[in-house]
Write a protein that holds these residues in place. Structure first.
Motif, short mmCIF file in Angstrom:
data_model
loop_
_atom_site.label_atom_id
_atom_site.label_comp_id
_atom_site.label_asym_id
_atom_site.label_seq_id
_atom_site.Cartn_x
_atom_site.Cartn_y
_atom_site.Cartn_z
N GLU A 166 0.84 -1.21 0.00
CA GLU A 166 0.00 0.00 0.00
C GLU A 166 0.87 1.25 0.00
OE1 GLU A 166 -3.39 0.66 -0.18
OE2 GLU A 166 -3.31 -1.39 -0.93
N ARG A 169 2.08 1.64 -3.53
CA ARG A 169 1.03 2.15 -4.42
C ARG A 169 0.84 3.65 -4.23
NH1 ARG A 169 -3.92 3.56 -3.97
NH2 ARG A 169 -4.03 2.93 -1.78
N THR A 170 0.78 4.08 -2.97
CA THR A 170 0.60 5.51 -2.68
C THR A 170 1.80 6.32 -3.14
OG1 THR A 170 -0.72 4.90 -0.74
CG2 THR A 170 0.06 7.16 -0.86
N SER A 172 3.79 5.62 -5.53
CA SER A 172 3.78 5.69 -6.99
C SER A 172 2.88 6.82 -7.47
CB SER A 172 3.31 4.35 -7.56
OG SER A 172 3.19 4.41 -8.96
N GLU A 173 1.73 6.97 -6.80
CA GLU A 173 0.79 8.02 -7.19
C GLU A 173 1.29 9.41 -6.83
OE1 GLU A 173 -2.77 6.93 -5.16
OE2 GLU A 173 -3.25 5.24 -6.49
N LYS A 174 1.95 9.52 -5.66
CA LYS A 174 2.34 10.83 -5.15
C LYS A 174 3.82 11.13 -5.36
CE LYS A 174 -1.31 10.95 -1.66
NZ LYS A 174 -1.64 11.18 -0.23
N LYS A 175 4.53 10.23 -6.08
CA LYS A 175 5.97 10.41 -6.33
C LYS A 175 6.75 10.56 -5.03
CE LYS A 175 4.87 10.49 -10.67
NZ LYS A 175 5.05 9.27 -11.48
N SER A 176 6.46 9.68 -4.08
CA SER A 176 7.10 9.74 -2.77
C SER A 176 8.24 8.73 -2.68
CB SER A 176 6.07 9.47 -1.66
OG SER A 176 5.02 10.40 -1.72
N THR A 281 10.61 -1.20 -7.40
CA THR A 281 9.26 -0.61 -7.37
C THR A 281 8.21 -1.59 -6.88
OG1 THR A 281 8.98 -1.19 -9.71
CG2 THR A 281 9.78 1.03 -9.22
#
Length: 573
Positions: A166, A169-170, A172-176, A281
């Motif tokens: 999780e 996934r987060t 990846s979405e927020k470029k963290s 990743t």
């Protein structure tokens, strides 16, 4: 008149029948493991049946008394229970609520069923109340087992991977960024073997409790397996970063862990760090990359933190490939032996040979023993390799002894894992007897590392071998344990001075002092000295001058194949 009597008898019979049904229903309710509330909307009456008094110390007689039930449960369950108790207001037929009783560890389930007439008006209602504490406890235990590690209270591996996925996934979405730390207690096996598994478990438990304390927002930890833990940090910043956690771990490990048995245990840890998205990743690959770095830490001396870099993965994959090739080579016995001659320093007469294993892999690449022997010792294949080396060396020596008719010494290197085998001495003698080789013509070489784990046990085994007549040589002297005091306690015949001393003996005065001291000391103890790695005439002359007994090295001969050694022996006859 008769008609009146008939009506009275009929009414009496009906009342009797009704009373029997009421008694039957009452008996059924009383025998059930729960309590019932029957509500009649027509009469505005509520009847308590079954084991009501076992649950509550108050009575419910009308709707306003339901407030007493609402007062009896914990606050967070009040609204749900109110809907169930007054279900007719929602126009529904059935509903259930599970509530914990106020100030008690008791859970009750309230299940309501409402009956309506054709016009949709409620006629009566039954509320069944049951004790579900045991079931709730079992469910909570199953839930705990599904998410947490029973020993440490940290997340278990499966749930941790889910949470880390999780995070990924987060991120990846927020470029963290995510940091994953694998924490491995150094030399934990020695604790388990030396002090006991129970102590080891308690140590792991205490360390897990410590890690739990440093977890928080966006920092999670799990007990991965055995003595290995994993920490994941989402968007490391401020005090939530690898370096801060590492400092906290260092501070804790500087203090002893106090075991309930009264023991105090000091530990160090090796830590590998892999970061998303640089290293990988995916959650599992991040953990694997961090584990690979831990392996590197272990090789480099433990008690350190290192970050993942792409070459680390390449090196690891190469080592895995090599290990698989080695296992295949062991199965197929794809090794062969070379023999490096040893000569007496005084007259340059042949003293014997050292048996040296060689391996060319399936791709025709030469693999150095310095590369594959440590791998073999790590994965246990050194046992079959070592057994083959003894068998092949003794077999070859028996052929040469018969062919050339004169004895010399066959020196064979032995791994520390071989020495630990209870039947080692007997297995060596079995090979010698089978090939009719005299024990005095065989020399077993041990390294100083063999002595570190269990000096007394190794000494006893060496004495057994010596009693059989087998010669014992201490190899690589000066590179390991390096205690001069144990030499007089060891039953050895020969001491080999390591090549690292020989390389600098002509250029470094301190090395010369040490080398001369070693030779003088072993001569006084009646132990033979061998200098290995002699490559220059000047080195030979110096070693001969200070009393070294035997010379081994490229100056006199490189390691030879069996055919080359036979040719050398034939030419010298």
């Amino acid at each position: 008149m008769n008609e009146l009597h008939y009506q009275l008898d009929l009414l009496k019979a009906m009342n009797q029948k009704l009373s029997e049904k009421e008694r039957m229903y009452a008996k059924v309710c009383e025998s059930a493991e729960g309590a019932f509330l029957y509500c009649s909307f027509e009469k505005n009456m509520i009847y308590a049946l079954g084991q009501w008094n076992d649950f509550f110390d108050f009575e419910i007689r009308e709707s306003k008394d339901f407030s007493r039930l609402l007062d009896a449960v914990e606050e967070q369950y009040v609204l749900a229970l109110r809907d169930v108790l007054f279900l007719e207001k929602l126009g529904e037929e059935t509903a259930t609520a599970e509530c914990q009783m106020k100030g008690r560890k008791i859970w009750l389930q309230f299940r309501t069923q409402v009956s309506y007439d054709r016009s949709g008006n409620p006629t009566d209602k039954v509320i069944y109340i049951s004790n579900i504490t045991k079931t709730k406890s079992q469910n909570e235990e199953l839930t705990y087992m599904a998410y947490y590690d029973g020993l440490t209270g940290l997340y278990n591996r499966n749930y941790f991977v889910r949470l880390l996925s999780e995070y990924v996934r987060t991120a990846s979405e927020k470029k963290s960024v995510i940091s994953v730390m694998i924490i491995d207690i150094d030399e934990f096996r020695k604790i388990n073997d030396g002090i006991g598994i129970v102590v080891g478990d308690e140590l792991v438990q205490q360390f897990g409790i410590f890690l739990k304390e440093i977890c928080g927002d966006n920092v999670i930890a799990c007990h991965l397996h055995s003595d290995v833990f994993c920490v994941a940090i989402y968007e490391p910043s401020g005090t939530r970063n690898v370096e801060t956690i590492y400092r906290a771990i260092l501070k804790r490990t500087r203090e002893a862990f106090h075991i309930s048995s009264g023991q105090e245990i000091h530990i160090t840890v090796s830590i590998g760090v892999a970061e998303y998205p640089e290293a990988s990743t995916s959650a599992l690959e991040l953990i694997n990359c961090a584990e690979i770095v831990v392996f590197k830490c272990k090789k480099q001396g433990r008690n350190m933190l290192q970050y993942f870099e792409p070459p680390v993965l390449s090196d690891f994959l190469d080592s895995i490939e090599l290990e698989n090739k080695l296992k295949k080579a062991v199965y197929n016995k794809d090794f062969y032996m070379c023999y490096q001659p040893q000569y007496y320093a005084g007259n340059r007469r042949l003293r014997g040979v050292e048996a040296l294993i060689r391996w060319k892999d399936e791709d025709a690449h030469w693999i150095s023993p310095a590369t594959f022997i440590p791998i073999a010792e790590k994965n246990g294949t050194i046992i079959p390799i070592g057994k083959w080396v003894i068998e092949e060396s003794v077999r070859q020596y028996a052929l040469w002894r018969k062919q050339f008719g004169f004895p010399f010494i066959m020196s064979i290197n032995i791994s520390s894992l071989q020495y630990k085998k209870d039947d080692f001495a007997d297995s060596v003698m079995e090979v010698l007897n089978r090939y009719k080789v005299k024990p005095g013509e065989i020399e077993l070489e041990i390294t100083e590392s063999v002595l570190i784990d269990d000096f007394s046990s190794v000494s006893e085994k060496l004495k057994v071998l010596r009693n059989y007549g087998i010669r014992i040589s201490l190899d690589d002297f000066g590179t390991g344990f390096s205690s001069l005091s144990y030499l007089k306690k060891l039953p050895i015949d020969t001491l080999k001075i390591d090549k690292s001393f020989i390389d600098t003996v002509m250029t470094d005065s301190a090395t010369r002092v040490i080398t001369e001291s070693i030779i003088n000391m072993v001569k006084a103890l009646g132990i033979e000295s061998i200098a290995e790695g002699v490559e220059e005439e000047q080195q030979y002359k110096y070693l001969h001058a200070i009393g070294c007994d035997v010379i081994q090295g490229y100056l006199f001969s490189k390691p030879l194949s069996p055919e080359e050694f036979e040719a050398m022996l034939s030419s010298s006859l």
